[in-house]
Design an enzyme around this catalytic site. Structure first.
Site, short mmCIF file in Angstrom:
data_model
loop_
_atom_site.label_atom_id
_atom_site.label_comp_id
_atom_site.label_asym_id
_atom_site.label_seq_id
_atom_site.Cartn_x
_atom_site.Cartn_y
_atom_site.Cartn_z
N ILE A 116 -7.41 0.16 10.49
CA ILE A 116 -8.45 1.21 10.28
C ILE A 116 -9.73 0.61 9.88
O ILE A 116 -9.69 -0.34 8.99
CB ILE A 116 -8.12 2.55 9.85
N TYR A 139 0.85 -1.12 0.01
CA TYR A 139 0.00 -0.10 0.15
C TYR A 139 0.90 1.23 0.00
O TYR A 139 2.03 1.13 0.31
CB TYR A 139 -0.91 0.01 1.12
N PHE A 198 -5.53 5.51 -0.02
CA PHE A 198 -4.67 4.45 0.26
C PHE A 198 -4.77 3.58 -1.16
O PHE A 198 -6.05 3.22 -1.60
CB PHE A 198 -5.01 3.51 1.31
N TYR A 209 -8.74 8.00 11.17
CA TYR A 209 -8.20 8.56 12.22
C TYR A 209 -8.84 9.20 12.97
O TYR A 209 -8.48 9.83 13.96
CB TYR A 209 -6.66 8.60 12.15
N PHE A 223 2.38 9.72 3.23
CA PHE A 223 2.89 9.60 4.83
C PHE A 223 3.50 8.22 5.03
O PHE A 223 3.70 7.98 6.34
CB PHE A 223 1.56 9.92 5.71
N ASP A 224 3.19 7.12 4.13
CA ASP A 224 3.43 5.71 4.66
C ASP A 224 3.35 5.00 3.24
O ASP A 224 2.71 5.27 2.40
CB ASP A 224 2.71 5.23 5.69
#
Length: 567
Positions: free
Chosen positions: A100, A70, A143, A126, A80-81
């Site tokens: 999540i 992902y 995502f 979040y 962010f990731d």
């Protein structure tokens, strides 16, 4: 994004319950989505853009262990990731709150190899808090997810006691049952990796209901297909509980209250069928047969078999491939246990049949060609069904054939009735009546013949049922006759007999009086009328006694109450 970054945000538990779980959209509908098309999943604002279609039609279920790549970005494109950047896929259990809610919901719609972009609202990500510093509060996230694979993980007892992770799927769809004999291979370990027990390479064989090693083994076996390989995570209640297990032979000790991890493979199993309801005849399949057809009553079968006592002594051998042993099903040409077992076999099937004395030679010692069968002996027959020729089915017969065959079955029933074999006679009459039950396509002469057969066979079958004390069936059969011939004295007489035995005395009286109106001099009916009157007298006496005792108790209670009042 590290695993810990995907911990559930601080969301109200009730809200978490409402938003989580399987989406309304569902995997089946997701399968219709086209590449480049975006759709909403569920009712909480999750959107899925299909980038690349996956393989097949299956999607992961809750509890399955999924592996994904992902990349996560904010709406402005800030990354962010990314597991792609780390070069290491991310693994988690679906639907268990490890990620999540948007992931649990969205990934459950994906197929193997599928790639999709999920636009995830804050409520499914979040929330109000965000995940500082990377993810601001109330952030909608994107995502880009690729579903690499998943392993099915099932809570097979529905209580968290055994989780089964499928490593290699099995063949077909059948799974073993309690009476079956399975061959499994396993290695059991403690959570620290210490091996406490393992089987030889070719496995061990045991009866499922008897179990082996610990309860988890037989419980899991009943959920597995042939060739399936799994990893079991076993809680103590399905292992060795609070007592644990001392070292035994080559097996190490299992401490009290200790979970186990078991690698297990179901190599094969032999189906054990209960041929009779009382479990007095059992059949273990040694070699599967072909097709789906099985012999029925009247089928000519060709078999070979070897018969043994429980100690292994062979007392009989019959038939061979070149010169098979031949008999007819349900004609009492072999012992009942063998007869019933062969009737359940397919062409080419080989089985081991266990026969209790009641279905074998009973209480009498019997001399056979290779030895004596003692009284009350349980028998083992290893039998192979080489071929069979079934009786012609009714749907393959023309009308003359049906009439001829029904007449033949009726005559066979008559012979059996005279010999006192009422159960077998009943089956012959029933088969004959069914052959001519539907006669709308018959010509007038054929309809007359079929009516005579139906009346005769149902009346004779009613007589069998009376002998067998199956009074409800006797009543039904006589009623069928009376629908065809309302003045049939025998039907009224036999139905009255059945009514008397079921204590329906008023109905019995009605039938007898009607029969005497039609045939006042019928000796059998007049005698049955006397029997009925005697039963009525006995019944009235019982009623009078019952009510007398009841009134006596009431008077006694009233007397006690009166005394209390006077006092």
């Amino acid at each position: 994004m590290a695993d810990k970054d995907f911990d559930m945000p601080d969301v109200d538990e009730a809200e978490e319950e409402e938003l989580g779980g399987e989406s309304e959209f569902g995997a089946a509908a997701a399968g219709l989505q086209k590449e480049g098309e975006e759709r909403e999943i569920g009712k909480a604002g999750l959107k899925k853009l299909l980038v690349r279609s996956g393989e097949g039609w299956e999607t992961p279920d809750s509890g399955d262990e999924v592996q994904v790549h992902y990349t996560g970005t904010l709406l402005d494109g800030t990354k962010f990731d990314s597991s792609f950047d780390r070069g290491e896929p991310f693994t988690f259990k679906l639907g268990q709150g490890q990620v999540i809610k948007g992931w649990d919901e969205g990934i459950s719609t994906m197929k193997k190899g599928e790639r999709a972009i999920f636009t995830t609202p804050p409520e499914l990500a979040y929330g109000d808090a965000g995940a500082p510093p990377s993810i601001p509060p109330k952030s909608t996230l994107k995502f880009d997810v690729e579903l690499i694979s998943w392993a099915s993980v099932k809570d097979i007892c529905k209580d968290g006691g055994i989780y089964k992770k499928i490593i290699t799927p099995g063949e077909k769809w059948e799974t073993p049952k309690d009476p079956d004999e399975v061959t499994v291979k396993f290695e059991a370990r403690l959570e620290d990796g210490t091996v406490v027990s393992s089987t030889p390479e070719d496995g061990v064989e045991f009866c499922v209901k008897d179990g082996y090693f610990c309860p988890a083994i037989s419980t899991a076996a009943k959920t597995m297909k042939k060739g399936e390989k799994v990893i079991l995570n076993v809680k103590p209640q399905y292992g060795f509980g609070k007592q644990g297990r001392e070292a035994q032979g080559n097996d190490s000790a299992v401490p009290p209250d200790t979970p186990l991890v078991i690698d297990m493979e179901l190599i094969s199993w032999k189906t054990v069928a209960e041929i009779t309801d009382n479990k007095k005849v059992l059949k273990k399949i040694l070699k599967e047969g072909e097709g789906y057809e099985k012999p029925n009553d009247g089928t000519v079968v060709k078999i070979k078999y070897e018969a043994r006592l429980l100690d292994g002594t062979t007392f009989e051998r019959k038939g061979s491939d070149e010169d098979p042993f031949e008999f007819v099903i349900d004609e009492e040409q072999v012992i009942p246990g063998l007869d019933k077992a062969v009737a359940t076999m397919k062409m080419g099937e080989r089985a081991l049949v266990t026969v209790a004395p009641e279905y074998g030679f009973g209480e009498v010692a019997t001399e056979k060609e290779l030895g004596v069968v003692p009284a009350n002996a349980t028998l083992l027959y290893e039998v192979e069904l080489l071929s069979f020729v079934k009786e012609k089915e009714s749907w393959n017969m023309d009308t003359p054939e049906k009439l001829e065959f029904a007449t033949k079955k009726k005559e066979e029933g008559n012979t059996l009735f005279k010999l006192g074999k009422f159960a077998r006679a009943s089956k012959k009459y029933e088969k004959a009546a069914k052959l001519v039950e539907y006669d709308s396509s018959f010509d007038e002469d054929q309809k007359k013949q079929s009516k005579v057969l139906k009346v005769t066979c149902n009346l004779n079958n009613a007589a069998c049922k009376l002998k067998l004390k199956d009074y409800k069936e006797a009543i039904k059969l006589c009623s069928k006759v009376l629908e065809l011939e309302s003045q049939n004295v025998k039907a009224l007489y036999r139905r009255a007999q059945a009514y008397i035995e079921t204590a329906d005395l008023d109905l019995a009286e009605f039938d007898i009086k009607k029969a005497l109106e039609i045939d006042p001099q019928n000796r059998e009916v007049r005698l049955e009328f006397k029997t009925l009157k005697q039963r009525q007298i006995e019944y009235n006496k019982k009623e009078a006694k019952l009510y007398g005792n009841m009134f006596a108790r009431v008077n006694k209670l009233e007397s006690v109450d009166t005394k209390k009042i006077e006092a």
